[in-house]
Each structure stands twice: as structure tokens, then as C-alpha cells.
Design a protein around this motif. Structure first.
Motif, PDB file in Angstrom:
ATOM      1  N   THR A  38       0.869  -1.165   0.026  1.00  0.00           N
ATOM      2  CA  THR A  38       0.068  -0.077   0.070  1.00  0.00           C
ATOM      3  C   THR A  38       0.810   1.282   0.038  1.00  0.00           C
ATOM      4  O   THR A  38       1.868   1.263   0.124  1.00  0.00           O
ATOM      5  CB  THR A  38      -1.062  -0.042   1.337  1.00  0.00           C
ATOM      6  OG1 THR A  38      -0.207  -0.011   2.257  1.00  0.00           O
ATOM      7  CG2 THR A  38      -2.062  -0.989   1.081  1.00  0.00           C
ATOM      8  N   CYS A  39       0.394   2.337  -0.536  1.00  0.00           N
ATOM      9  CA  CYS A  39       0.927   3.749  -0.499  1.00  0.00           C
ATOM     10  C   CYS A  39       1.355   4.060   0.970  1.00  0.00           C
ATOM     11  O   CYS A  39       2.260   4.699   1.147  1.00  0.00           O
ATOM     12  CB  CYS A  39       0.134   4.657  -1.205  1.00  0.00           C
ATOM     13  SG  CYS A  39       0.126   4.211  -3.176  1.00  0.00           S
ATOM     14  N   ASP A  40       0.337   3.643   1.701  1.00  0.00           N
ATOM     15  CA  ASP A  40       0.602   3.936   3.219  1.00  0.00           C
ATOM     16  C   ASP A  40       0.792   2.775   4.009  1.00  0.00           C
ATOM     17  O   ASP A  40      -0.371   1.863   4.190  1.00  0.00           O
ATOM     18  CB  ASP A  40      -0.743   4.866   3.936  1.00  0.00           C
ATOM     19  CG  ASP A  40      -0.303   4.804   5.284  1.00  0.00           C
ATOM     20  OD1 ASP A  40       0.585   4.648   5.953  1.00  0.00           O
ATOM     21  OD2 ASP A  40      -1.276   5.816   5.878  1.00  0.00           O
ATOM     22  N   PRO A  41       2.153   2.341   4.156  1.00  0.00           N
ATOM     23  CA  PRO A  41       2.328   0.834   4.812  1.00  0.00           C
ATOM     24  C   PRO A  41       1.416   0.638   6.003  1.00  0.00           C
ATOM     25  O   PRO A  41       1.042  -0.504   6.395  1.00  0.00           O
ATOM     26  CB  PRO A  41       3.694   0.763   5.000  1.00  0.00           C
ATOM     27  CG  PRO A  41       4.513   1.885   4.308  1.00  0.00           C
ATOM     28  CD  PRO A  41       3.179   2.979   4.136  1.00  0.00           C
ATOM     29  N   ALA A  42       1.052   1.621   6.875  1.00  0.00           N
ATOM     30  CA  ALA A  42       0.195   1.379   8.080  1.00  0.00           C
ATOM     31  C   ALA A  42      -1.132   0.888   7.818  1.00  0.00           C
ATOM     32  O   ALA A  42      -1.631   0.272   8.732  1.00  0.00           O
ATOM     33  CB  ALA A  42       0.374   2.443   8.937  1.00  0.00           C
ATOM     34  N   GLN A  43      -1.747   1.519   6.552  1.00  0.00           N
ATOM     35  CA  GLN A  43      -3.240   1.186   6.432  1.00  0.00           C
ATOM     36  C   GLN A  43      -3.276  -0.536   6.265  1.00  0.00           C
ATOM     37  O   GLN A  43      -4.315  -0.805   6.547  1.00  0.00           O
ATOM     38  CB  GLN A  43      -3.567   1.871   4.988  1.00  0.00           C
ATOM     39  CG  GLN A  43      -4.011   3.307   5.316  1.00  0.00           C
ATOM     40  CD  GLN A  43      -4.435   4.079   4.031  1.00  0.00           C
ATOM     41  OE1 GLN A  43      -4.680   3.330   3.069  1.00  0.00           O
ATOM     42  NE2 GLN A  43      -4.781   5.012   4.274  1.00  0.00           N
ATOM     43  N   ILE A  44      -2.541  -1.285   5.744  1.00  0.00           N
ATOM     44  CA  ILE A  44      -2.728  -2.437   5.710  1.00  0.00           C
ATOM     45  C   ILE A  44      -2.903  -3.314   6.889  1.00  0.00           C
ATOM     46  O   ILE A  44      -3.556  -4.380   6.996  1.00  0.00           O
ATOM     47  CB  ILE A  44      -1.552  -3.258   4.755  1.00  0.00           C
ATOM     48  CG1 ILE A  44      -1.989  -4.487   4.034  1.00  0.00           C
ATOM     49  CG2 ILE A  44      -0.416  -3.400   5.360  1.00  0.00           C
ATOM     50  CD1 ILE A  44      -1.498  -5.178   2.804  1.00  0.00           C
ATOM     51  N   TYR A  45      -1.990  -2.706   7.839  1.00  0.00           N
ATOM     52  CA  TYR A  45      -1.992  -3.519   9.203  1.00  0.00           C
ATOM     53  C   TYR A  45      -3.558  -3.080   9.927  1.00  0.00           C
ATOM     54  O   TYR A  45      -4.078  -3.711  10.611  1.00  0.00           O
ATOM     55  CB  TYR A  45      -0.800  -2.801  10.061  1.00  0.00           C
ATOM     56  CG  TYR A  45       0.560  -3.607   9.477  1.00  0.00           C
ATOM     57  CD1 TYR A  45       0.787  -4.980   9.612  1.00  0.00           C
ATOM     58  CD2 TYR A  45       1.356  -2.846   8.718  1.00  0.00           C
ATOM     59  CE1 TYR A  45       1.769  -5.417   9.095  1.00  0.00           C
ATOM     60  CE2 TYR A  45       2.305  -3.231   8.190  1.00  0.00           C
ATOM     61  CZ  TYR A  45       2.588  -4.654   8.399  1.00  0.00           C
ATOM     62  OH  TYR A  45       3.778  -5.207   7.663  1.00  0.00           O
ATOM     63  N   ASP A  46      -3.618  -1.667   9.546  1.00  0.00           N
ATOM     64  CA  ASP A  46      -5.049  -1.235  10.332  1.00  0.00           C
ATOM     65  C   ASP A  46      -6.368  -2.162   9.724  1.00  0.00           C
ATOM     66  O   ASP A  46      -7.150  -2.490  10.295  1.00  0.00           O
ATOM     67  CB  ASP A  46      -5.264   0.218   9.938  1.00  0.00           C
ATOM     68  CG  ASP A  46      -4.408   1.093  10.651  1.00  0.00           C
ATOM     69  OD1 ASP A  46      -3.870   0.765  11.567  1.00  0.00           O
ATOM     70  OD2 ASP A  46      -4.392   2.218   9.926  1.00  0.00           O
ATOM     71  N   TYR A  47      -6.048  -2.352   8.365  1.00  0.00           N
ATOM     72  CA  TYR A  47      -7.127  -3.003   7.519  1.00  0.00           C
ATOM     73  C   TYR A  47      -7.180  -4.538   8.387  1.00  0.00           C
ATOM     74  O   TYR A  47      -8.349  -5.147   8.544  1.00  0.00           O
ATOM     75  CB  TYR A  47      -6.764  -3.192   6.408  1.00  0.00           C
ATOM     76  CG  TYR A  47      -7.903  -4.055   5.369  1.00  0.00           C
ATOM     77  CD1 TYR A  47      -9.194  -3.521   4.851  1.00  0.00           C
ATOM     78  CD2 TYR A  47      -7.549  -5.224   5.160  1.00  0.00           C
ATOM     79  CE1 TYR A  47      -9.963  -4.186   4.452  1.00  0.00           C
ATOM     80  CE2 TYR A  47      -8.701  -6.098   4.237  1.00  0.00           C
ATOM     81  CZ  TYR A  47      -9.651  -5.488   3.967  1.00  0.00           C
ATOM     82  OH  TYR A  47     -10.774  -6.368   3.366  1.00  0.00           O
ATOM     83  N   LEU A  48      -6.061  -5.206   8.447  1.00  0.00           N
ATOM     84  CA  LEU A  48      -6.167  -6.713   9.207  1.00  0.00           C
ATOM     85  C   LEU A  48      -6.755  -6.427  10.392  1.00  0.00           C
ATOM     86  O   LEU A  48      -7.365  -7.400  10.722  1.00  0.00           O
ATOM     87  CB  LEU A  48      -4.427  -6.880   8.970  1.00  0.00           C
ATOM     88  CG  LEU A  48      -4.013  -7.486   7.660  1.00  0.00           C
ATOM     89  CD1 LEU A  48      -2.804  -7.868   7.814  1.00  0.00           C
ATOM     90  CD2 LEU A  48      -5.093  -8.642   6.919  1.00  0.00           C
ATOM     91  N   ARG A  49      -6.466  -5.512  11.228  1.00  0.00           N
ATOM     92  CA  ARG A  49      -6.867  -5.310  12.559  1.00  0.00           C
ATOM     93  C   ARG A  49      -8.247  -5.292  12.660  1.00  0.00           C
ATOM     94  O   ARG A  49      -9.077  -6.185  13.425  1.00  0.00           O
ATOM     95  CB  ARG A  49      -6.125  -4.288  13.218  1.00  0.00           C
ATOM     96  CG  ARG A  49      -6.408  -4.193  14.562  1.00  0.00           C
ATOM     97  CD  ARG A  49      -5.566  -3.003  15.368  1.00  0.00           C
ATOM     98  NE  ARG A  49      -3.898  -3.244  14.878  1.00  0.00           N
ATOM     99  CZ  ARG A  49      -3.394  -2.400  14.325  1.00  0.00           C
ATOM    100  NH1 ARG A  49      -3.889  -1.384  13.652  1.00  0.00           N
ATOM    101  NH2 ARG A  49      -2.210  -2.510  13.901  1.00  0.00           N
ATOM    102  N   VAL A  50      -8.949  -4.627  11.685  1.00  0.00           N
ATOM    103  CA  VAL A  50     -10.394  -4.696  11.669  1.00  0.00           C
ATOM    104  C   VAL A  50     -10.847  -5.986  11.002  1.00  0.00           C
ATOM    105  O   VAL A  50     -11.772  -6.490  11.549  1.00  0.00           O
ATOM    106  CB  VAL A  50     -10.829  -3.489  10.625  1.00  0.00           C
ATOM    107  CG1 VAL A  50     -12.169  -3.406  10.233  1.00  0.00           C
ATOM    108  CG2 VAL A  50     -10.480  -2.033  11.362  1.00  0.00           C
ATOM    109  N   ALA A  51     -10.308  -6.258   9.922  1.00  0.00           N
ATOM    110  CA  ALA A  51     -10.784  -7.814   9.475  1.00  0.00           C
ATOM    111  C   ALA A  51     -10.489  -8.794  10.568  1.00  0.00           C
ATOM    112  O   ALA A  51     -11.613  -9.710  10.622  1.00  0.00           O
ATOM    113  CB  ALA A  51      -9.913  -8.159   8.052  1.00  0.00           C
ATOM    114  N   GLY A  52      -9.630  -8.779  11.388  1.00  0.00           N
ATOM    115  CA  GLY A  52      -9.337  -9.795  12.435  1.00  0.00           C
ATOM    116  C   GLY A  52     -10.651  -9.749  13.428  1.00  0.00           C
ATOM    117  O   GLY A  52     -11.100 -10.843  13.897  1.00  0.00           O
ATOM    118  N   ARG A  53     -11.101  -8.394  13.733  1.00  0.00           N
ATOM    119  CA  ARG A  53     -12.108  -8.238  14.815  1.00  0.00           C
ATOM    120  C   ARG A  53     -13.522  -8.862  14.067  1.00  0.00           C
ATOM    121  O   ARG A  53     -14.156  -9.473  14.805  1.00  0.00           O
ATOM    122  CB  ARG A  53     -12.249  -6.961  15.090  1.00  0.00           C
ATOM    123  CG  ARG A  53     -11.126  -6.449  16.134  1.00  0.00           C
ATOM    124  CD  ARG A  53     -11.339  -5.222  16.911  1.00  0.00           C
ATOM    125  NE  ARG A  53     -11.793  -4.156  15.883  1.00  0.00           N
ATOM    126  CZ  ARG A  53     -10.900  -3.147  15.474  1.00  0.00           C
ATOM    127  NH1 ARG A  53      -9.735  -3.204  15.869  1.00  0.00           N
ATOM    128  NH2 ARG A  53     -11.404  -2.025  14.657  1.00  0.00           N
TER     129      ARG A  53
END
Length: 83
Positions: free
Chosen positions: A54-69
Motif C-alpha cells: 500500500t502507498c501508506d504501509p500502516a493502512q494494511i495493518y489497520d485493515y487486518l486489525r479490523v478484518a480480524g475483529r
């Protein structure tokens, strides 16, 4: 540090349209909860590079956190918190 890519096996999961919609809402909600105010900025920062990062590397981790929940998936939650 190597960043996750949407090409990683972790992203090879089938979900329902309902789950996809819940993920979308959850991802945008957490973005705004961090104090960001413009969904337009979120979308402009969400592009993918040729290698799937992703252009903003932090966003993919945020997305996975939301997906995990939302999907109740510990593997996604673990991946969202790299060491």
C-alpha cells in the motif's frame, strides 16, 4: 522491515459481500477514530504499488486489525501487529 502486500497468502480468503461491507465500514470508522477527517484522503492514500504494497504501509495493518475483529480471526489479528 518488509511490509505486507496484498499478494501475501493472508489475503487469499473468500468473504461474503456482507462481511466486505462490514470491513469497509469498520476500516473507515477506525480511520476517523484516529483523528483523520477526510475519507477522500483515505482513498487517495490507499493505492497499491506494483508489488502489492500500500502507498501508506500502516493502512494494511489497520485493515487486518479490523478484518480480524469482524471475522473473528486470530491469524489476521496477529499479522496486524508485527514485531
Amino acid at each position: 522491515m518488509a511490509y505486507l502486500s496484498v499478494q501475501d497468502k493472508l489475503f487469499d480468503r473468500t468473504i461474503t459481500l456482507r462481511q466486505a461491507y462490514e470491513l469497509l465500514l469498520g476500516f473507515i470508522g477506525q480511520y476517523h477514530a484516529r483523528g483523520e477527517s477526510s475519507t477522500l484522503n483515505l482513498l487517495s492514500d490507499a493505492g497499491l504499488g506494483p508489488d502489492g504494497t500500500t502507498c501508506d504501509p500502516a493502512q494494511i495493518y489497520d485493515y487486518l486489525r479490523v478484518a480480524g475483529r469482524i471475522l473473528d480471526d486470530d491469524q489476521l489479528l496477529e499479522a496486524a501487529n508485527p514485531a
